[in-house]
Design a protein around this motif. Structure first.
Motif, short mmCIF file in Angstrom:
data_model
loop_
_atom_site.label_atom_id
_atom_site.label_comp_id
_atom_site.label_asym_id
_atom_site.label_seq_id
_atom_site.Cartn_x
_atom_site.Cartn_y
_atom_site.Cartn_z
N ALA A 70 0.07 6.35 4.29
CA ALA A 70 -0.88 5.64 3.30
C ALA A 70 -2.36 6.15 3.31
CB ALA A 70 -0.66 4.12 3.64
N VAL A 71 -2.87 6.55 2.22
CA VAL A 71 -4.36 7.07 2.26
C VAL A 71 -4.72 6.11 1.11
CG1 VAL A 71 -3.92 9.27 3.14
CG2 VAL A 71 -3.88 9.03 0.63
N PRO A 72 -6.28 6.09 1.49
CA PRO A 72 -7.01 5.26 0.27
C PRO A 72 -7.17 5.92 -0.93
CG PRO A 72 -8.42 5.46 2.37
CD PRO A 72 -7.15 6.37 2.46
N HIS B 240 -8.52 13.09 -1.53
CA HIS B 240 -7.69 14.35 -1.83
C HIS B 240 -6.98 14.85 -0.65
CE1 HIS B 240 -7.20 18.21 -3.68
NE2 HIS B 240 -7.65 18.93 -2.31
N VAL B 241 -5.69 15.05 -0.86
CA VAL B 241 -4.87 15.36 0.36
C VAL B 241 -4.47 16.88 0.37
CG1 VAL B 241 -2.82 14.85 1.73
CG2 VAL B 241 -4.06 13.13 0.62
N THR B 242 -4.75 17.63 1.46
CA THR B 242 -4.22 18.78 1.46
C THR B 242 -3.39 19.25 2.55
OG1 THR B 242 -5.91 19.73 2.84
CG2 THR B 242 -6.24 19.82 0.29
N PHE B 243 -2.15 20.26 2.12
CA PHE B 243 -1.13 20.38 3.47
C PHE B 243 -1.29 21.77 3.85
CE2 PHE B 243 -0.09 17.30 0.48
CZ PHE B 243 0.80 16.07 1.21
N HIS B 244 -1.07 22.14 4.99
CA HIS B 244 -1.01 23.60 6.10
C HIS B 244 0.09 23.63 6.49
CE1 HIS B 244 -5.41 23.51 4.32
NE2 HIS B 244 -5.35 22.30 4.71
N GLY B 245 0.37 24.97 7.01
CA GLY B 245 1.51 25.15 7.86
C GLY B 245 2.75 24.96 7.08
N SER B 246 3.53 24.48 7.76
CA SER B 246 5.04 23.94 7.29
C SER B 246 4.96 22.75 6.64
CB SER B 246 6.15 24.19 8.12
OG SER B 246 5.84 23.20 9.12
N ALA B 247 3.74 22.18 6.40
CA ALA B 247 3.83 20.72 5.72
C ALA B 247 3.65 21.11 4.30
CB ALA B 247 2.25 20.07 6.13
N THR B 248 4.92 20.73 3.59
CA THR B 248 5.00 20.92 2.26
C THR B 248 4.71 19.64 1.57
OG1 THR B 248 7.38 19.84 2.27
CG2 THR B 248 6.93 22.49 2.34
N ARG B 249 3.97 19.90 0.45
CA ARG B 249 3.58 18.88 -0.45
C ARG B 249 4.50 18.04 -1.07
NH1 ARG B 249 0.16 19.77 -6.08
NH2 ARG B 249 0.84 18.10 -6.93
N PRO B 250 4.46 16.73 -0.94
CA PRO B 250 5.69 15.86 -1.27
C PRO B 250 6.00 16.02 -2.93
CG PRO B 250 4.02 14.46 -0.30
CD PRO B 250 3.30 15.92 -0.54
N ALA C 230 1.54 7.36 0.36
CA ALA C 230 1.51 6.23 -0.28
C ALA C 230 -0.18 5.73 -0.45
CB ALA C 230 2.18 5.07 0.43
N THR C 231 -0.35 4.84 -1.46
CA THR C 231 -1.81 4.31 -1.70
C THR C 231 -2.08 3.17 -0.64
OG1 THR C 231 -1.63 4.88 -3.74
CG2 THR C 231 -3.45 3.42 -3.12
N GLY C 232 -3.15 3.40 0.35
CA GLY C 232 -3.14 2.50 1.37
C GLY C 232 -4.48 1.59 1.25
N THR C 233 -5.19 1.16 2.52
CA THR C 233 -6.12 0.29 2.39
C THR C 233 -7.53 1.21 2.36
OG1 THR C 233 -6.36 0.31 4.82
CG2 THR C 233 -5.21 -1.69 3.54
N THR C 234 -8.69 0.82 2.23
CA THR C 234 -9.88 1.69 2.27
C THR C 234 -10.33 2.23 3.42
OG1 THR C 234 -10.95 0.08 0.57
CG2 THR C 234 -12.41 1.37 1.57
N GLU C 235 -10.80 3.46 3.60
CA GLU C 235 -11.30 4.21 4.77
C GLU C 235 -10.26 4.01 5.94
OE1 GLU C 235 -15.11 2.16 5.82
OE2 GLU C 235 -15.80 2.69 3.87
N ARG C 236 -8.89 3.91 5.87
CA ARG C 236 -7.91 4.04 6.68
C ARG C 236 -6.81 4.86 6.37
NH1 ARG C 236 -10.67 0.19 8.85
NH2 ARG C 236 -10.48 -1.44 10.26
N PRO D 151 1.14 9.85 -5.13
CA PRO D 151 0.97 8.50 -5.75
C PRO D 151 -0.32 8.50 -6.75
CG PRO D 151 1.26 8.36 -3.51
CD PRO D 151 1.12 9.80 -3.75
N ALA D 152 -0.32 7.49 -7.62
CA ALA D 152 -1.53 7.64 -8.50
C ALA D 152 -2.65 7.24 -7.75
CB ALA D 152 -1.33 6.32 -9.65
N GLY D 153 -3.73 7.82 -8.24
CA GLY D 153 -5.22 7.69 -7.44
C GLY D 153 -5.23 8.53 -6.35
#
Length: 134
Positions: A108-110, A114-124, A61-67, A128-130
């Motif tokens: 929730a990321v700002p 750019h989010v990357t996934f490794h191991g068994s972490a599958t990309r959703p 999800a899109t979250g707040t700045t820098e958190r 979300p936009a942005g």
């Protein structure tokens, strides 16, 4: 009166035979459990990395700045092994149990991250936009 010791010995042998025939008593099935936890981390840049092992699902999800806000909903039965660590923009998760394991993470990321996934972490299924998923 030798009858009493013979009867007691016979009862012990018969009880042992029943145990062998029927097997050891079944242990109680593990009790299903669940919990919800939330953590907030400072994101030092615009890159966020997720590394996971075990039955872990992610929703972004899109979250707040820098958190980065991380909410986990865990279910399990029996002994649980769970570790979660944060290191400079990287979240590592390890999760396992005897039965019924599942960890649903909502992260929730700002915007602009750019989010990357490794191991068994599958990309959703959707990013979300942005936010860029890779």
């Amino acid at each position: 009166m030798r009858t009493a010791p013979v009867l007691i010995a016979g009862a012990l042998v018969a009880g042992g035979a029943l145990l062998v025939v029927n097997g050891l008593p079944d242990r109680e099935p593990p009790v299903p459990q669940s919990d919800v936890k939330t953590a907030t981390y400072e994101l030092p840049g615009d890159t966020f990395s997720i590394s996971a092992s075990g039955p872990v699902r992610f929703t972004l999800a899109t979250g707040t700045t820098e958190r980065v806000q991380v909410t986990s909903k865990r279910t399990w039965a029996g002994p649980l092994e769970h570790r979660e660590s944060w290191d400079d923009g990287a979240l590592e998760i390890g999760y396992s149990c005897d039965e019924g394991c599942l960890a649903d993470y909502t992260i929730a990321v700002p915007a602009g991250t750019h989010v990357t996934f490794h191991g068994s972490a599958t990309r959703p299924a959707t990013c979300p936009a942005g936010i860029t998923c890779g």
